[in-house]
Scaffold this active site. Structure first.
Site: not given
Ligand code: ATP
Ligand code: LTN
Length: 334
Positions: A115, A197, A200
């Site tokens: 980040k 991965k 969002k």
């Molecule tokens: P950002 O991309 O903004 O960092 P993010 O999509 O990683 O956000 P978070 O709010 O950080 O989302 O994560 C929410 C939950 O979703 C956490 O438990 C995280 O481990 C899970 N998660 C996020 N992305 C994935 C993914 N691609 N596959 C499986 N689990 C995920």
């Protein structure tokens, strides 16, 4: 333990539109575990401001996320669905835990490194101590289990280390939490780059399926998903794109990878991608319909926010008072 039940805590940031990765990696497991635990599901809006947010947008996203938890099937009468910022104990405990966390530990956090590379113009102290606030979230409710995606394991490890360090000095104050990672789909990958991965915050809208995407959009994105030129639907590490599609299909249909490989023997990628797209749309359509219905009922959602905020505060205060006493803060005069 609360009323003889073990405690579950998890949360998501209100930073963007939820993706299929968030659903499969986290929300889906929340649903299967909800009956067996006393559950706290937080919209972690305090974590969200570690990167700059537009205030009106953050407020609206936080409400949407809270509504989505319910639309996905979490019963807000049984599960404590609430805003992190409505419970001051998160910030209070976070400060105390900051004094039991080493900079060396925080320097190792991969999320902080990622980040700060992404937001080089705003490497603030909150981004750095993000894992301490997350530890506070979890330890505040004497949590036993934390369902998260694989990317959060390092944060769970530091939470356990902080709790053990604190307990070693002051006695058994905190329950030591365990992570819960689902069997399939712990890491859903980008549809455009299966080595990354699904996230969002990806700028490429075709890389992620959003929970609010309509059926046509979902099918179109899967049609465009990056695969390979092998032409065989097999579950192995060299075919990362197909591997990811199989994971998604398994998570949506509850089939095993072996069953999926058999089902599509001799078939082409086009057929398979369509089937995956349809299984995802079948999963998301009812959730979307429920969301739109709930969103209209302002009074109902407001009631949930108030009631659950109070419930979370009650349990949080119990831990806070205990911790304050342990570290030597003066007693309150009543
Ligand atoms: P950002 O991309 O903004 O960092 P993010 O999509 O990683 O956000 P978070 O709010 O950080 O989302 O994560 C929410 C939950 O979703 C956490 O438990 C995280 O481990 C899970 N998660 C996020 N992305 C994935 C993914 N691609 N596959 C499986 N689990 C995920
Ligand atoms: N860092 C988490 C969100 C989060 C969380 C938590 C998850 C904040 N506090 C406590 C589980 C338990 C993430 O998903 N990025």
């Amino acid at each position: 333990m609360i009323d003889g039940k073990k405690v579950l805590f998890s949360g998501m940031q209100a930073t963007g539109n939820l993706t299929l990765g968030n659903y499969i990696g986290a929300l889906k497991n929340w649903l299967t575990l909800a009956d067996d635990y006393e559950c706290f599901y937080s919209v972690v809006d305090m974590h969200s401001i570690t990167v700059r947010q537009d205030p009106a947008e953050l407020r609206s996203r936080a409400r949407k996320l809270l509504t989505l938890y319910i639309a996905a099937g979490l019963d807000p009468k049984k599960n404590c669905i609430y805003y992190q910022s409505h419970v001051s104990g998160h910030a209070e405990l976070s400060w105390i835990l900051n004094c039991f966390t080493y900079m060396g530990e925080l320097n190792r956090m991969t999320q902080f490194k990622d980040k700060s590379a992404k937001h080089a113009d705003n490497i603030n102290a909150g981004l750095y101590t993000y894992p301490v606030l997350m530890a506070a979230d979890i330890l505040l409710y004497q949590t036993d289990v934390v369902p998260v995606g694989k990317d959060q394991l390092q944060h769970l490890e530091i939470t356990r280390d902080i709790a053990q360090r604190f307990n070693a000095i002051y006695g058994d104050v905190f329950t030591i939490p365990e992570p819960f990672i689902g069997k399939t789909g712990a890491k859903i990958m980008s549809l455009q780059d299966p080595t990354k991965k699904m996230s969002k915050s990806d700028e490429n809208l075709n890389a992620s399926i959003y929970l609010m995407d309509d059926k046509d959009t979902i099918i179109r994105k899967f049609k465009r998903a990056v695969t390979d030129s092998e032409g065989i639907i097999a579950y192995n590490d060299t075919q990362a794109g197909i591997h990811n599609l199989i994971d998604i299909y398994c998570a949506c249909t509850n089939k095993t990878p072996d069953e999926v490989v058999k089902e599509f023997e001799g078939k082409g990628y086009g057929d398979f991608k369509l089937a995956v797209g349809e299984s995802v749309a079948d999963l998301l359509t009812p959730l979307q319909n429920k969301f739109f219905e709930l969103e209209k009922d302002k009074a109902y959602i407001d009631g949930i926010i108030k009631e659950n905020g109070e419930k979370a505060n009650y349990y949080a205060t119990k831990t806070i008072r205990k911790v304050q006493k342990k570290v030597g803060f003066p007693e309150r005069i009543r």
